[in-house]
Design an enzyme around this catalytic site. Sequence first.
Site, PDB file in Angstrom:
ATOM      1  N   THR A 155       6.173  26.876  19.651  1.00  0.00           N
ATOM      2  CA  THR A 155       6.150  26.682  18.196  1.00  0.00           C
ATOM      3  C   THR A 155       7.537  26.865  17.584  1.00  0.00           C
ATOM      4  O   THR A 155       8.377  27.578  18.142  1.00  0.00           O
ATOM      5  CB  THR A 155       5.178  27.715  17.569  1.00  0.00           C
ATOM      6  OG1 THR A 155       5.373  27.749  16.169  1.00  0.00           O
ATOM      7  CG2 THR A 155       5.424  29.121  18.104  1.00  0.00           C
ATOM      8  N   ASP A 156       7.730  26.266  16.410  1.00  0.00           N
ATOM      9  CA  ASP A 156       9.000  26.478  15.692  1.00  0.00           C
ATOM     10  C   ASP A 156       9.083  27.887  15.120  1.00  0.00           C
ATOM     11  O   ASP A 156      10.148  28.325  14.692  1.00  0.00           O
ATOM     12  CB  ASP A 156       9.176  25.431  14.574  1.00  0.00           C
ATOM     13  CG  ASP A 156       8.082  25.469  13.505  1.00  0.00           C
ATOM     14  OD1 ASP A 156       7.100  26.216  13.662  1.00  0.00           O
ATOM     15  OD2 ASP A 156       8.227  24.738  12.503  1.00  0.00           O
ATOM     16  N   GLU A 157       7.946  28.615  15.106  1.00  0.00           N
ATOM     17  CA  GLU A 157       7.941  29.939  14.469  1.00  0.00           C
ATOM     18  C   GLU A 157       8.817  30.945  15.221  1.00  0.00           C
ATOM     19  O   GLU A 157       9.183  31.982  14.670  1.00  0.00           O
ATOM     20  CB  GLU A 157       6.498  30.455  14.308  1.00  0.00           C
ATOM     21  CG  GLU A 157       5.651  29.441  13.540  1.00  0.00           C
ATOM     22  CD  GLU A 157       4.302  29.936  13.051  1.00  0.00           C
ATOM     23  OE1 GLU A 157       4.127  31.146  12.888  1.00  0.00           O
ATOM     24  OE2 GLU A 157       3.434  29.081  12.813  1.00  0.00           O
ATOM     25  N   TYR A 161       2.475  37.014  16.369  1.00  0.00           N
ATOM     26  CA  TYR A 161       2.233  35.714  17.011  1.00  0.00           C
ATOM     27  C   TYR A 161       3.553  35.105  17.493  1.00  0.00           C
ATOM     28  O   TYR A 161       3.686  34.754  18.671  1.00  0.00           O
ATOM     29  CB  TYR A 161       1.537  34.749  16.028  1.00  0.00           C
ATOM     30  CG  TYR A 161       1.590  33.294  16.472  1.00  0.00           C
ATOM     31  CD1 TYR A 161       0.941  32.879  17.635  1.00  0.00           C
ATOM     32  CD2 TYR A 161       2.296  32.336  15.733  1.00  0.00           C
ATOM     33  CE1 TYR A 161       0.997  31.542  18.046  1.00  0.00           C
ATOM     34  CE2 TYR A 161       2.348  31.008  16.139  1.00  0.00           C
ATOM     35  CZ  TYR A 161       1.702  30.619  17.300  1.00  0.00           C
ATOM     36  OH  TYR A 161       1.761  29.310  17.716  1.00  0.00           O
ATOM     37  N   LYS A 176       4.968  34.309  21.333  1.00  0.00           N
ATOM     38  CA  LYS A 176       5.362  32.968  21.799  1.00  0.00           C
ATOM     39  C   LYS A 176       6.827  32.986  22.246  1.00  0.00           C
ATOM     40  O   LYS A 176       7.182  32.365  23.254  1.00  0.00           O
ATOM     41  CB  LYS A 176       5.159  31.921  20.694  1.00  0.00           C
ATOM     42  CG  LYS A 176       3.722  31.622  20.342  1.00  0.00           C
ATOM     43  CD  LYS A 176       2.899  31.018  21.473  1.00  0.00           C
ATOM     44  CE  LYS A 176       3.309  29.607  21.842  1.00  0.00           C
ATOM     45  NZ  LYS A 176       2.389  28.999  22.854  1.00  0.00           N
TER      46      LYS A 176
HETATM   47  P1  NAD Z   1      -6.088  26.798  19.225  1.00  0.00           P
HETATM   48  O1  NAD Z   1      -6.202  28.222  18.817  1.00  0.00           O
HETATM   49  O2  NAD Z   1      -6.810  25.752  18.456  1.00  0.00           O
HETATM   50  O3  NAD Z   1      -6.547  26.621  20.748  1.00  0.00           O
HETATM   51  C1  NAD Z   1      -6.181  27.527  21.736  1.00  0.00           C
HETATM   52  C2  NAD Z   1      -7.044  27.262  22.969  1.00  0.00           C
HETATM   53  O4  NAD Z   1      -6.646  28.177  23.987  1.00  0.00           O
HETATM   54  C3  NAD Z   1      -8.546  27.462  22.731  1.00  0.00           C
HETATM   55  O5  NAD Z   1      -9.279  26.411  23.304  1.00  0.00           O
HETATM   56  C4  NAD Z   1      -8.848  28.775  23.424  1.00  0.00           C
HETATM   57  O6  NAD Z   1     -10.168  28.858  23.923  1.00  0.00           O
HETATM   58  C5  NAD Z   1      -7.807  28.769  24.536  1.00  0.00           C
HETATM   59  N1  NAD Z   1      -7.469  30.122  24.983  1.00  0.00           N
HETATM   60  C6  NAD Z   1      -7.141  31.176  24.210  1.00  0.00           C
HETATM   61  N2  NAD Z   1      -6.938  32.276  24.978  1.00  0.00           N
HETATM   62  C7  NAD Z   1      -7.133  31.879  26.250  1.00  0.00           C
HETATM   63  C8  NAD Z   1      -7.080  32.547  27.493  1.00  0.00           C
HETATM   64  N3  NAD Z   1      -6.774  33.858  27.572  1.00  0.00           N
HETATM   65  N4  NAD Z   1      -7.300  31.833  28.635  1.00  0.00           N
HETATM   66  C9  NAD Z   1      -7.615  30.517  28.572  1.00  0.00           C
HETATM   67  N5  NAD Z   1      -7.727  29.839  27.424  1.00  0.00           N
HETATM   68  C10 NAD Z   1      -7.483  30.519  26.266  1.00  0.00           C
HETATM   69  O7  NAD Z   1      -4.523  26.522  19.264  1.00  0.00           O
HETATM   70  P2  NAD Z   1      -3.703  25.186  18.934  1.00  0.00           P
HETATM   71  O8  NAD Z   1      -3.411  25.167  17.489  1.00  0.00           O
HETATM   72  O9  NAD Z   1      -4.358  24.039  19.557  1.00  0.00           O
HETATM   73  O10 NAD Z   1      -2.346  25.503  19.694  1.00  0.00           O
HETATM   74  C11 NAD Z   1      -2.157  25.144  21.044  1.00  0.00           C
HETATM   75  C12 NAD Z   1      -0.762  25.543  21.476  1.00  0.00           C
HETATM   76  O11 NAD Z   1       0.204  24.887  20.659  1.00  0.00           O
HETATM   77  C13 NAD Z   1      -0.486  27.037  21.356  1.00  0.00           C
HETATM   78  O12 NAD Z   1       0.283  27.424  22.469  1.00  0.00           O
HETATM   79  C14 NAD Z   1       0.305  27.150  20.076  1.00  0.00           C
HETATM   80  O13 NAD Z   1       1.170  28.263  20.117  1.00  0.00           O
HETATM   81  C15 NAD Z   1       1.076  25.847  20.093  1.00  0.00           C
HETATM   82  N6  NAD Z   1       1.470  25.325  18.770  1.00  0.00           N
HETATM   83  C16 NAD Z   1       0.526  25.208  17.773  1.00  0.00           C
HETATM   84  C17 NAD Z   1       0.907  24.660  16.547  1.00  0.00           C
HETATM   85  C18 NAD Z   1      -0.099  24.471  15.427  1.00  0.00           C
HETATM   86  O14 NAD Z   1       0.289  24.079  14.329  1.00  0.00           O
HETATM   87  N7  NAD Z   1      -1.383  24.667  15.654  1.00  0.00           N
HETATM   88  C19 NAD Z   1       2.228  24.260  16.323  1.00  0.00           C
HETATM   89  C20 NAD Z   1       3.153  24.388  17.389  1.00  0.00           C
HETATM   90  C21 NAD Z   1       2.757  24.925  18.601  1.00  0.00           C
HETATM   91  P1  TYD Z   2      -1.284  28.613   8.627  1.00  0.00           P
HETATM   92  O1  TYD Z   2      -2.109  27.374   8.618  1.00  0.00           O
HETATM   93  O2  TYD Z   2      -1.941  29.916   8.940  1.00  0.00           O
HETATM   94  O3  TYD Z   2      -0.057  28.315   9.594  1.00  0.00           O
HETATM   95  P2  TYD Z   2       1.303  29.209   9.876  1.00  0.00           P
HETATM   96  O4  TYD Z   2       1.160  30.533   9.241  1.00  0.00           O
HETATM   97  O5  TYD Z   2       1.304  29.294  11.361  1.00  0.00           O
HETATM   98  O6  TYD Z   2       2.413  28.394   9.306  1.00  0.00           O
HETATM   99  O7  TYD Z   2      -0.606  28.766   7.200  1.00  0.00           O
HETATM  100  C1  TYD Z   2       0.206  27.751   6.641  1.00  0.00           C
HETATM  101  C2  TYD Z   2       0.759  28.294   5.347  1.00  0.00           C
HETATM  102  O8  TYD Z   2      -0.317  28.476   4.416  1.00  0.00           O
HETATM  103  C3  TYD Z   2       1.422  29.645   5.484  1.00  0.00           C
HETATM  104  O9  TYD Z   2       2.544  29.724   4.600  1.00  0.00           O
HETATM  105  C4  TYD Z   2       0.360  30.630   5.037  1.00  0.00           C
HETATM  106  C5  TYD Z   2      -0.393  29.843   3.980  1.00  0.00           C
HETATM  107  N1  TYD Z   2      -1.836  30.183   3.846  1.00  0.00           N
HETATM  108  C6  TYD Z   2      -2.372  30.515   2.594  1.00  0.00           C
HETATM  109  O10 TYD Z   2      -1.665  30.507   1.564  1.00  0.00           O
HETATM  110  N2  TYD Z   2      -3.692  30.843   2.518  1.00  0.00           N
HETATM  111  C7  TYD Z   2      -4.502  30.865   3.612  1.00  0.00           C
HETATM  112  O11 TYD Z   2      -5.701  31.201   3.474  1.00  0.00           O
HETATM  113  C8  TYD Z   2      -3.943  30.505   4.886  1.00  0.00           C
HETATM  114  C9  TYD Z   2      -4.796  30.511   6.130  1.00  0.00           C
HETATM  115  C10 TYD Z   2      -2.611  30.167   4.961  1.00  0.00           C
END
Ligand code: NAD
Ligand code: TYD
Length: 350
Positions: A132-134, A157, A161
Amino acid sequence: MKKTLLITGGAGFIGSHVVRLFVNKYPDYQILNLDALTYAGNLENLKDIENAPNYTFIKADITDAAGINKIFNTYNIDGVIHLAAESHVDRSITDPNAFIQTNVMGTANLLNAAKESWKGNFEGKRFYHVSTDEVYGSLGETGFFLETTPYDPQSPYSASKAASDHFVRAYGNTYGLPFVLTNCSNNYGPNHFPEKLIPLFINNIRNNKPLPVYGDGKYTRDWLYVVDHARAIDMVFHTGKNGETYNIGGFNEWQNIELVKLLCTKMDEKLGREPGTSAQLISYIKDRPGHDRRYAIDATKIKTELGWEPSVTFEQGLDITIDWYLNNQEWLDHVTSGNYQSYYQKQYAH
Ligand code: NAD
Ligand code: TYD
């Protein structure tokens, strides 16, 4: 060419889009989807491909080192695309340990299993770590995250990562493990668990529930349509250079409050409500502790070196996303039953 790929977290939001793309696009590949099916994992996300001949689901937990080693001994794995993680910042604030276990220890278990099973013969092998970019921390009003930006994670988080990213690079440097790593901005799209901003707010607007905006609402995120992320992962997996990092993003920054207003306008149109109706649900609440102010990705490298760019505009992606949620009430009902209710009450109690 035939290959066996292990995709972790394939039942989650992004993982399910990656699994679908690979299963459909590469009939010669055997796609193993390894997922523990936590609250965020949902096999309903993959109903359309669950019977494909090149697809196998394996229920396993990446924190279980012995179990992971066994999977590597059972299958002749050529590549890993690692997405399994705990992914929600708010949950990491309440329960950091789950993030340390899965994101750090789980990644280390996969790295060890790959290293042991490949035994230094890395020809045709690749470990792809999805991050992630975070990990770069928080930006001020200007500037972008580059691949060279120093890590400065601010939440449990992002710290977990960041640690996993460091381990992947360390295994590359120390043992020669061939890896690629990507850091992507915030994704949105179908199958997104309704704890994250966009799906939570779509669901709440539909149900006439308050829209809990943290702090002053002026926090900024860079949003990318999930299928474009999956396309980037395909491209980096196949054409990225070993040992390289690529930032992925849509050059699409939105202040939360502006995004929420856009969602409200679109939902009013789609639900046939008077303009301005849904915006009345906006409710400013207590800020998230340690809330990162702004994320913004410079995605020049992946564009110039690999030729990737987003395929849909934000307007198009949001329309597809909202329509998907409105047409998939059953999916929403399933994921918002049970534990979701107690999570919601705890998180938004104030
Ligand atoms: P998500 O939470 O929707 O899905 C995570 C999946 O991992 C789920 O299916 C869960 O069952 C599985 N999982 C969790 N713990 C596990 C374990 N111990 N063993 C096996 N499986 C397990 O997450 P997402 O949003 O799809 O993110 C996927 C990846 O992409 C993550 O690594 C996240 O850090 C990265 N990422 C997410 C975003 C975003 O905006 N969602 C952006 C950049 C990177
Ligand atoms: P989120 O979807 O949790 O992603 P991330 O924190 O990983 O960027 O949140 C996106 C943005 O929205 C973040 O600045 C937090 C804000 N947010 C709210 O204002 N209210 C909410 O209930 C949630 C879940 C997020």
